[in-house]
Scaffold this motif. Structure first.
Motif, PDB file in Angstrom:
ATOM      1  N   VAL A   1      -5.651  11.335   4.425  1.00 37.45           N
ATOM      2  CA  VAL A   1      -4.777  10.260   3.953  1.00 37.45           C
ATOM      3  C   VAL A   1      -5.359   9.690   2.667  1.00 37.45           C
ATOM      4  O   VAL A   1      -6.554   9.382   2.593  1.00 37.45           O
ATOM      5  N   VAL A   2      -4.503   9.559   1.651  1.00 41.35           N
ATOM      6  CA  VAL A   2      -4.897   8.967   0.376  1.00 41.35           C
ATOM      7  C   VAL A   2      -4.137   7.658   0.230  1.00 41.35           C
ATOM      8  O   VAL A   2      -2.909   7.634   0.245  1.00 41.35           O
ATOM      9  N   LEU A   3      -4.884   6.564   0.097  1.00 42.72           N
ATOM     10  CA  LEU A   3      -4.293   5.231  -0.059  1.00 42.72           C
ATOM     11  C   LEU A   3      -4.394   4.831  -1.529  1.00 42.72           C
ATOM     12  O   LEU A   3      -5.446   4.975  -2.146  1.00 42.72           O
ATOM     13  N   THR A   4      -3.289   4.345  -2.099  1.00 44.21           N
ATOM     14  CA  THR A   4      -3.308   3.829  -3.464  1.00 44.21           C
ATOM     15  C   THR A   4      -2.767   2.406  -3.457  1.00 44.21           C
ATOM     16  O   THR A   4      -1.806   2.096  -2.748  1.00 44.21           O
ATOM     17  N   PHE A   5      -3.406   1.562  -4.246  1.00 42.46           N
ATOM     18  CA  PHE A   5      -3.008   0.159  -4.350  1.00 42.46           C
ATOM     19  C   PHE A   5      -3.027  -0.219  -5.824  1.00 42.46           C
ATOM     20  O   PHE A   5      -4.053  -0.094  -6.495  1.00 42.46           O
TER      21      PHE A   5
ATOM     22  N   GLU B   1      -5.825   2.351 -15.095  1.00 44.61           N
ATOM     23  CA  GLU B   1      -4.532   1.687 -14.929  1.00 44.61           C
ATOM     24  C   GLU B   1      -4.595   0.546 -13.921  1.00 44.61           C
ATOM     25  O   GLU B   1      -3.595  -0.093 -13.642  1.00 44.61           O
ATOM     26  N   GLY B   2      -5.758   0.307 -13.319  1.00 49.34           N
ATOM     27  CA  GLY B   2      -5.903  -0.761 -12.340  1.00 49.34           C
ATOM     28  C   GLY B   2      -5.496  -0.350 -10.934  1.00 49.34           C
ATOM     29  O   GLY B   2      -5.100  -1.183 -10.136  1.00 49.34           O
ATOM     30  N   MET B   3      -5.617   0.920 -10.626  1.00 48.69           N
ATOM     31  CA  MET B   3      -5.270   1.437  -9.296  1.00 48.69           C
ATOM     32  C   MET B   3      -6.551   1.623  -8.481  1.00 48.69           C
ATOM     33  O   MET B   3      -7.551   2.112  -8.985  1.00 48.69           O
ATOM     34  N   LEU B   4      -6.482   1.222  -7.217  1.00 47.91           N
ATOM     35  CA  LEU B   4      -7.567   1.457  -6.275  1.00 47.91           C
ATOM     36  C   LEU B   4      -7.148   2.617  -5.387  1.00 47.91           C
ATOM     37  O   LEU B   4      -6.102   2.556  -4.730  1.00 47.91           O
ATOM     38  N   ILE B   5      -7.941   3.683  -5.380  1.00 45.45           N
ATOM     39  CA  ILE B   5      -7.602   4.893  -4.618  1.00 45.45           C
ATOM     40  C   ILE B   5      -8.703   5.144  -3.596  1.00 45.45           C
ATOM     41  O   ILE B   5      -9.881   5.221  -3.942  1.00 45.45           O
ATOM     42  N   LEU B   6      -8.309   5.271  -2.327  1.00 49.90           N
ATOM     43  CA  LEU B   6      -9.242   5.551  -1.239  1.00 49.90           C
ATOM     44  C   LEU B   6      -8.777   6.780  -0.466  1.00 49.90           C
ATOM     45  O   LEU B   6      -7.578   6.947  -0.238  1.00 49.90           O
TER      46      LEU B   6
ATOM     47  N   ASP C   1      -5.464   4.499   9.815  1.00 52.63           N
ATOM     48  CA  ASP C   1      -6.061   3.252  10.299  1.00 52.63           C
ATOM     49  C   ASP C   1      -7.436   3.019   9.673  1.00 52.63           C
ATOM     50  O   ASP C   1      -7.764   1.903   9.274  1.00 52.63           O
ATOM     51  N   LEU C   2      -8.234   4.084   9.592  1.00 49.27           N
ATOM     52  CA  LEU C   2      -9.575   3.961   9.013  1.00 49.27           C
ATOM     53  C   LEU C   2      -9.525   3.564   7.543  1.00 49.27           C
ATOM     54  O   LEU C   2     -10.286   2.702   7.091  1.00 49.27           O
ATOM     55  N   VAL C   3      -8.623   4.172   6.790  1.00 48.28           N
ATOM     56  CA  VAL C   3      -8.560   3.888   5.357  1.00 48.28           C
ATOM     57  C   VAL C   3      -8.018   2.480   5.106  1.00 48.28           C
ATOM     58  O   VAL C   3      -8.441   1.807   4.160  1.00 48.28           O
TER      59      VAL C   3
ATOM     60  N   LEU D   1       0.831  -1.201   0.000  1.00 51.12           N
ATOM     61  CA  LEU D   1       0.000   0.000   0.000  1.00 51.12           C
ATOM     62  C   LEU D   1       0.867   1.252   0.000  1.00 51.12           C
ATOM     63  O   LEU D   1       1.905   1.307   0.651  1.00 51.12           O
ATOM     64  N   ASN D   2       0.409   2.266  -0.714  1.00 48.22           N
ATOM     65  CA  ASN D   2       1.098   3.560  -0.744  1.00 48.22           C
ATOM     66  C   ASN D   2       0.197   4.597  -0.092  1.00 48.22           C
ATOM     67  O   ASN D   2      -0.997   4.676  -0.403  1.00 48.22           O
ATOM     68  N   PHE D   3       0.780   5.386   0.801  1.00 40.35           N
ATOM     69  CA  PHE D   3       0.031   6.407   1.515  1.00 40.35           C
ATOM     70  C   PHE D   3       0.585   7.785   1.173  1.00 40.35           C
ATOM     71  O   PHE D   3       1.782   7.951   0.968  1.00 40.35           O
ATOM     72  N   LYS D   4      -0.340   8.742   1.148  1.00 37.75           N
ATOM     73  CA  LYS D   4       0.075  10.123   0.920  1.00 37.75           C
ATOM     74  C   LYS D   4      -0.784  10.997   1.826  1.00 37.75           C
ATOM     75  O   LYS D   4      -2.005  10.815   1.888  1.00 37.75           O
ATOM     76  N   ALA D   5      -0.156  11.904   2.541  1.00 43.16           N
ATOM     77  CA  ALA D   5      -0.888  12.821   3.419  1.00 43.16           C
ATOM     78  C   ALA D   5      -1.120  14.130   2.670  1.00 43.16           C
ATOM     79  O   ALA D   5      -0.208  14.689   2.068  1.00 43.16           O
TER      80      ALA D   5
END
Length: 134
Positions: free
Chosen positions: A32-36, A63-68, A81-83, A10-14
């Motif tokens: 927090v932005v999570l990318t997978f 591109e097959g990326m899941l972004i939350l 933690d929530l994401v 997982l990749n995180f970005k604040a």
């Protein structure tokens, strides 16, 4: 599915959270932005990847990326933690395969009973009619 291995991918970005919040919101990056990357994942098998691509097609980018995103709390750690919890719930729901429905045959006794009841009701209605005087 190895949860620890997936979590390492997982990749995180604040990012600074949007909306009202006074002076603090202008200087603290609590969102927090999570990318997978589903295609580049080593922890998922090819069957799991195909299942996730079909079940999560509306949530994946081209591109097959899941972004939350998560900006529910004022704390970056709580948002992270929530994401992550939300991500694993989405993955589990995406990997869920419903049971195949088995068609059942209607028993002959049930069919006979239904026809017998229909005939009985028909006879009752016939007996209520006025006699035909021709």
């Amino acid at each position: 599915m190895n949860l620890e291995k997936i979590q390492s991918e997982l990749n995180f970005k604040a990012v600074r959270s949007s909306g009202a919040g006074g002076q603090n919101v202008n200087k603290v990056s609590s969102k927090v932005v999570l990318t997978f990357d589903l295609n580049a994942s080593d922890s998922l098998s090819e069957e799991e990847k195909m299942l996730l691509k079909t079940n999560l097609a509306s949530r994946l980018t081209s591109e097959g990326m899941l972004i939350l995103n998560c900006d529910e709390d004022r704390s970056q750690i709580k948002n992270k933690d929530l994401v992550v919890k939300r991500f694993f719930e989405i993955i589990k729901k995406g990997l869920f395969v419903p049971k195949v429905r088995k068609a059942t045959k209607i028993p002959k006794a049930v069919i006979k009973k239904r026809i017998k009841d229909k005939k009985n009701i028909s006879e009752i209605k016939q007996s209520r009619r006025k006699p035909n005087l021709d």
